[in-house]
Motif scaffolding. Structure first.
Motif, PDB file in Angstrom:
ATOM      1  N   LYS A 122     -19.667 -30.880  -1.914  1.00 53.10           N
ATOM      2  CA  LYS A 122     -19.780 -29.454  -1.549  1.00 53.10           C
ATOM      3  C   LYS A 122     -18.657 -28.683  -2.245  1.00 53.10           C
ATOM      4  O   LYS A 122     -17.502 -29.121  -2.262  1.00 53.10           O
ATOM      5  N   TYR A 155     -13.868 -27.572  -5.042  1.00 55.21           N
ATOM      6  CA  TYR A 155     -14.285 -28.723  -4.229  1.00 55.21           C
ATOM      7  C   TYR A 155     -13.866 -28.488  -2.784  1.00 55.21           C
ATOM      8  O   TYR A 155     -12.700 -28.204  -2.479  1.00 55.21           O
ATOM      9  N   ALA A 156     -14.864 -28.666  -1.894  1.00 57.88           N
ATOM     10  CA  ALA A 156     -14.599 -28.398  -0.482  1.00 57.88           C
ATOM     11  C   ALA A 156     -14.942 -29.575   0.416  1.00 57.88           C
ATOM     12  O   ALA A 156     -14.899 -29.443   1.644  1.00 57.88           O
ATOM     13  N   GLY A 157     -15.281 -30.703  -0.151  1.00 57.51           N
ATOM     14  CA  GLY A 157     -15.540 -31.869   0.683  1.00 57.51           C
ATOM     15  C   GLY A 157     -16.800 -32.611   0.251  1.00 57.51           C
ATOM     16  O   GLY A 157     -17.591 -32.148  -0.578  1.00 57.51           O
ATOM     17  N   THR A 158     -16.980 -33.788   0.871  1.00 56.49           N
ATOM     18  CA  THR A 158     -18.143 -34.643   0.594  1.00 56.49           C
ATOM     19  C   THR A 158     -18.946 -34.784   1.870  1.00 56.49           C
ATOM     20  O   THR A 158     -18.397 -35.117   2.927  1.00 56.49           O
ATOM     21  N   SER A 193     -21.483 -36.629   4.201  1.00 54.32           N
ATOM     22  CA  SER A 193     -21.997 -37.977   4.472  1.00 54.32           C
ATOM     23  C   SER A 193     -23.425 -37.881   5.012  1.00 54.32           C
ATOM     24  O   SER A 193     -23.911 -36.788   5.344  1.00 54.32           O
ATOM     25  N   LYS A 220     -25.967 -31.644   8.107  1.00 52.87           N
ATOM     26  CA  LYS A 220     -24.689 -31.003   7.828  1.00 52.87           C
ATOM     27  C   LYS A 220     -24.920 -29.485   7.710  1.00 52.87           C
ATOM     28  O   LYS A 220     -26.000 -29.035   7.350  1.00 52.87           O
ATOM     29  N   ASP A 239     -20.856 -21.606   0.280  1.00 50.39           N
ATOM     30  CA  ASP A 239     -20.836 -23.030  -0.082  1.00 50.39           C
ATOM     31  C   ASP A 239     -22.113 -23.376  -0.842  1.00 50.39           C
ATOM     32  O   ASP A 239     -23.169 -22.769  -0.633  1.00 50.39           O
ATOM     33  N   MET A 264     -16.210 -37.763  -5.247  1.00 48.11           N
ATOM     34  CA  MET A 264     -15.428 -36.667  -5.820  1.00 48.11           C
ATOM     35  C   MET A 264     -15.006 -36.983  -7.256  1.00 48.11           C
ATOM     36  O   MET A 264     -15.167 -36.168  -8.161  1.00 48.11           O
TER      37      MET A 264
END
Length: 305
Positions: A30, A36-39, A41, A45, A52, A94
């Motif tokens: 994301k 980059y703001a995170g992955t 799972s 979500k 985003d 990432m």
């Protein structure tokens, strides 16, 4: 009413863009306003619409990658066409997104380069014998560099090693010669074993014949010994009976008569032979004297007994 409908449509669009369902064994990267703001799972979500966005989608499953065929040069300067297959897995979404512009291309190029380097240190014969070692060295070389790309190289397998046509013909001729050599050795071993078996059979037959002849000789000797024993026993029995007869009344007269018969019979046999000259005693009383001497010897033997 129209405003409500418009708000409802906006809400549906907002929810559709805000809710994301990440499949199992996947990871989504994301970004928020380009950063980059995170992955994300697996599972449902929520993201902020228009702020985003899902920049990258990665599969966390094991991925087979076909490495294109290439020409490698061995240590003894022989060209060898090699192709293989690489198995890898994304471990860091990432880094896989930002570590390389295309991690698949990077892994493929590195696999080819590492393969050329490993085969260049080996002679042609060793490349066919040391496949496992080649695979292990290629994996070690790729895996070290692939960590920066968020990728874990699991294994590499060589699918085919193809030398030039003239090398193939030479190898085939060598294999044929080796097979013919093994066939000749096997045939000679078979003949050798056959001769050994024949010799062993003849030896055992000879031993059996010898044992049979030995047993036959033993049996014959035992038979002759038994016959001699039987004759001796019969003779002893006859002597005992004669002695018993002599000891009876008028036994002496019977012996005299028997001796006289033997003497007359002996004279008769001598007289019947034309080549023998018979000299008759002038005094026939010598014959009776001979009989008397024999009787005295018999009586003496009885008295000693």
């Amino acid at each position: 009413m129209e405003v409500a409908i418009v708000l409802f449509v906006i809400a549906v669009i907002f929810i559709a863009r805000a809710v994301k369902i990440v499949p199992q064994q996947h990871a989504w990267v994301k970004e928020r306003l380009g950063k980059y703001a995170g992955t994300l799972s697996p599972g449902p979500k929520f993201i902020i619409p228009f702020v985003d966005r899902i920049a990258y989608k990665h599969s966390l499953k094991e991925i087979p990658l076909d490495v294109p065929s290439q020409i490698c040069i061995t240590k003894d300067n022989t060209q060898l066409q090699v192709d293989g297959i690489l198995y890898f897995q994304v471990t860091d979404p990432m880094r896989a997104s930002y570590g390389s512009s295309n991690y698949i291309t990077a892994v493929t190029q590195l696999a080819q380069t590492s393969l050329r380097s490993v085969i260049g240190r080996l002679e042609l014969d060793k490349t066919f014998e040391e496949r496992d070692m080649i695979n292990a060295q290629v994996v070690a070389a790729i895996d070290e560099a692939a960590l920066n790309w968020g990728v874990k190289v699991l294994r590499y397998e060589i699918k085919d090693l193809t030398p030039p046509a003239e090398i193939l013909r030479a190898m085939q001729a060598q294999i044929t010669a080796e097979r013919e050599k093994r066939a000749l050795i096997a045939a000679s071993e078979g003949r050798r074993q056959e001769q050994i078996n024949i010799a062993t059979g003849e030896r055992e037959a000879f031993i059996a014949r010898s044992e049979g002849e030995k047993q036959a000789a033993i049996n014959n000797a035992q038979g002759e010994a038994a016959a001699i024993t039987a004759v001796a026993e019969a003779t002893a029995t006859a002597i005992e009976r004669i002695a018993a007869a002599i000891s009876q009344p008028s036994g002496d007269q019977a012996v005299q008569l028997k001796v006289a018969e033997k003497a007359v019979d002996a004279y008769s046999k001598v007289a019947a032979d034309a080549t023998t000259t018979l000299i008759v005693p002038s005094n026939m009383t010598e014959v009776s004297a001979l009989v008397s001497s024999a009787m005295k010897m018999i009586q003496t033997g009885q008295q000693r007994g």
